[in-house]
Design an enzyme around this catalytic site. Structure first.
Site, PDB file in Angstrom:
ATOM      1  N   ILE A   1      11.528  70.663 108.473  1.00 45.04           N
ATOM      2  CA  ILE A   1      12.482  70.029 107.301  1.00 45.04           C
ATOM      3  C   ILE A   1      13.521  70.147 107.162  1.00 45.04           C
ATOM      4  CG2 ILE A   1      12.905  71.034 104.878  1.00 45.04           C
ATOM      5  CD1 ILE A   1      10.659  72.394 105.074  1.00 45.04           C
ATOM      6  N   CYS A   2      14.841  69.692 106.941  1.00 48.49           N
ATOM      7  CA  CYS A   2      16.320  69.380 107.466  1.00 48.49           C
ATOM      8  C   CYS A   2      16.733  69.944 106.210  1.00 48.49           C
ATOM      9  CB  CYS A   2      16.763  68.051 107.607  1.00 48.49           C
ATOM     10  SG  CYS A   2      18.647  68.083 107.841  1.00 48.49           S
TER      11      CYS A   2
END
Length: 153
Positions: A92-93
């Site tokens: 996840i960014c």
């Protein structure tokens, strides 16, 4: 004497057991103070209505000073949400997991933030560099230097 990390995680776990989690978030399993799993589901109308995803939190001894390693669990038959900030390997960014992490954030607060991120999504698509990233990604998403769209130059 217990470490700061284990005391903090014990406190968070006790709060989860006594107060429960917000709607759509459920603790699945907590392996002591190393790894926890939650399911999250977006409530209300959204592109992810009816979908349930599993999040894995891995804690190092520096938690809560350092962020947990958080990712969506990807297994046979279970994929990460198709979202512009979620890679197909589950990484996840999100700035709160990187440069905007704060020790005041809790595991449940991270779940709520990710639930909100999914709820506000307008277009189901993978990040533009998904294939390249997944080919070269480390096992631990914390070892990635993500560029956040809101970073200033």
């Amino acid at each position: 004497m217990a470490s700061i990390s284990s005391r903090r995680l014990a406190k968070e776990l006790a709060e989860i057991h006594s107060e429960g989690c917000p709607v759509g978030i459920n603790l699945v399993k907590a392996d002591d103070f190393t790894c926890w799993w939650f399911t999250i589901e977006v409530m209300g109308e959204s592109l992810y209505q009816g979908d349930k995803f599993t999040l894995q939190f891995r804690f190092d001894p520096q938690y809560p000073i350092s962020s947990p390693a958080v990712q969506f669990v990807v297994t046979e038959g279970r994929q990460a949400p198709i979202h512009p900030h979620v890679y197909s390997n589950g990484h996840i960014c999100a700035s709160i997991l990187g440069n905007e992490w704060s020790p005041v954030l809790s595991v449940v607060a991270v779940c709520v933030t990710l639930q909100s991120m999914l709820a506000s999504c307008k277009d189901k698509q993978r990040p533009v560099d998904n294939d390249r990233y997944v080919r070269h990604a480390p096992d631990n998403p914390k070892k990635t230097q993500f560029h956040y769209d809101d970073d200033t130059v």
